[in-house]
Design a protein around this motif. Structure first.
Motif, PDB file in Angstrom:
ATOM      1  N   ASN A 195       7.284   4.740   0.058  1.00 23.91           N
ATOM      2  CA  ASN A 195       7.451   4.484   1.494  1.00 23.91           C
ATOM      3  C   ASN A 195       6.290   5.020   2.332  1.00 23.91           C
ATOM      4  OD1 ASN A 195       9.976   3.288   1.022  1.00 23.91           O
ATOM      5  ND2 ASN A 195      11.009   5.271   1.096  1.00 23.91           N
ATOM      6  N   LYS A 227      -6.410   3.194   1.266  1.00 22.52           N
ATOM      7  CA  LYS A 227      -6.227   2.862   2.680  1.00 22.52           C
ATOM      8  C   LYS A 227      -6.655   3.990   3.607  1.00 22.52           C
ATOM      9  CE  LYS A 227      -2.583  -0.615   2.204  1.00 22.52           C
ATOM     10  NZ  LYS A 227      -1.170  -0.965   2.475  1.00 22.52           N
ATOM     11  N   ILE A 270      -2.500   3.720  -1.340  1.00 21.97           N
ATOM     12  CA  ILE A 270      -2.511   4.598  -0.159  1.00 21.97           C
ATOM     13  C   ILE A 270      -3.794   5.413  -0.126  1.00 21.97           C
ATOM     14  CG2 ILE A 270      -1.476   6.708   0.771  1.00 21.97           C
ATOM     15  CD1 ILE A 270      -0.002   4.222   1.628  1.00 21.97           C
ATOM     16  N   ARG A 306       1.121   2.343  -6.136  1.00 27.98           N
ATOM     17  CA  ARG A 306       1.295   2.543  -4.695  1.00 27.98           C
ATOM     18  C   ARG A 306       0.495   3.754  -4.216  1.00 27.98           C
ATOM     19  NH1 ARG A 306       1.415   0.454   0.090  1.00 27.98           N
ATOM     20  NH2 ARG A 306       2.557   1.715   1.633  1.00 27.98           N
ATOM     21  N   THR A 352       2.829   5.409   4.339  1.00 32.32           N
ATOM     22  CA  THR A 352       1.906   4.544   5.074  1.00 32.32           C
ATOM     23  C   THR A 352       0.729   5.395   5.533  1.00 32.32           C
ATOM     24  OG1 THR A 352       2.819   4.919   7.297  1.00 32.32           O
ATOM     25  CG2 THR A 352       3.892   3.227   5.934  1.00 32.32           C
ATOM     26  N   GLU A 353      -0.293   4.747   6.061  1.00 27.68           N
ATOM     27  CA  GLU A 353      -1.457   5.474   6.564  1.00 27.68           C
ATOM     28  C   GLU A 353      -1.079   6.444   7.686  1.00 27.68           C
ATOM     29  OE1 GLU A 353      -3.006   1.162   6.449  1.00 27.68           O
ATOM     30  OE2 GLU A 353      -1.064   2.125   6.028  1.00 27.68           O
ATOM     31  N   ASP A 354      -0.019   6.126   8.428  1.00 30.03           N
ATOM     32  CA  ASP A 354       0.393   6.960   9.567  1.00 30.03           C
ATOM     33  C   ASP A 354       0.945   8.318   9.140  1.00 30.03           C
ATOM     34  OD1 ASP A 354      -0.341   4.940  11.311  1.00 30.03           O
ATOM     35  OD2 ASP A 354       1.676   4.060  11.371  1.00 30.03           O
TER      36      ASP A 354
END
Length: 304
Positions: free
Chosen positions: A56, A106, A103, A99, A58-60
């Protein structure tokens, strides 16, 4: 240096985070439950954590504008014997590894390092040639082999720097499963006789403090695209290791070597060639098996 670590609540992962923090790294730990991190990791100001499943992410979830140097992917579910042939669980581990790599790319992290295992070469009869065909003997080993191939291909597609590690049989304080060394120590400390097969296999055990130091050396000096075996570079029969443990605890205690029938007529080894590790990174083991196992026995006496 800024590092990201998955699997930081596990045995090797927790040791690696402390190794990095003790050598000036800023660390971001990816964990499902921050309460499972060691207290001295949670309270270290140079360590932050992201409490989230890897799938789950993300870059954030990472600091904007931060420059990350290395992403260590150690997380892996189902390493206990009862889960090693759980097909779905092991396949999910492969997807999770990919995954993590994506990440890493990214957020523009420079280097991705993932951990394999000697279980990839379970049917090896000599010193492991890490460039030879892998010979896993269960779904865990097969999934590690698959993850290596998936990561290698995806890293090339993304032009992402990637290194694969083959981690040895690791021992030390805070390893609390029932591996052969832990079983031996616990049984002997109770004054009981541990039971084994013939223990003729050649093996290479490395103290966990040395394993994580080698991993750090690979992060700092390893060459992208290579596979590094981590080990002591010295090999003994399993019997020699077990006798050493018995002699340290109490030389008068009995060992049940040969009491359990061998599962195979063939004798396989678990010895890793560390030539490239030494040549490329300068790593040389400093803590011998004897010193490391004394630390481990002391831990079991005090905590079990």
């Amino acid at each position: 240096m800024r590092a990201i670590v998955t699997g930081g609540t596990g045995f090797i992962g927790s040791w690696l985070i402390l190794e990095l923090l003790n050598n000036g790294y800023d660390v971001t730990a990816i964990v499902r439950d921050k309460q499972k991190l060691l207290l001295n990791i949670r309270e270290n100001r140079k360590c932050r954590y992201v409490e989230k499943a890897i799938e789950n992410l993300t870059e954030d979830d990472f600091e904007k504008g931060a420059s990350y140097d290395v992403f260590f992917h150690l997380a892996w579910g189902g390493v206990a014997p009862e889960f090693k042939n759980d097909v779905i669980l092991q396949l999910n581990n492969v997807a999770m590894a990919v995954r993590a790599l994506e990440i890493c790319h990214k957020i523009s992290c420079r280097k991705f390092i993932a951990s394999g295992t000697v279980a990839e070469y379970a049917l090896c009869k000599d010193i492991m040639n890490l460039n030879a065909k892998q010979t896993p003997n269960d779904m865990y080993g097969a999934a590690k082999v698959s993850a290596h191939f998936f990561l290698d291909i995806r890293a090339r597609q993304l032009s992402q720097s990637f290194i694969w590690l083959v981690i040895p049989s690791t021992f030390g304080e805070r390893r609390n499963d029932n591996n052969i060394l832990a079983y031996t120590i616990r049984t002997l400390l109770k004054g009981e006789k541990p039971l084994y097969g013939n223990l003729e296999q050649m093996w290479d055990f490395l103290y966990v403090g040395e394993v994580v130091r080698a991993i750090r050396f690979v992060a700092e000096n390893g060459i992208s695209g290579k596979v590094y075996g981590i080990g002591s570079g010295t090999y003994r029969t399993l019997k020699e290791y077990i006798v050493k443990i018995r002699d340290i605890i109490n030389p008068d205690l009995e060992l049940g070597i040969g009491c359990i029938p061998s599962m195979s007529e063939l004798t396989f080894s678990s010895c890793v060639n560390i030539y490239d590790l030494i040549k490329d990174t300068g790593f040389v083991p400093e803590i011998s098996f004897d010193e490391g196992i004394r630390k481990t026995i002391k831990y079991y006496i005090e905590n079990v």
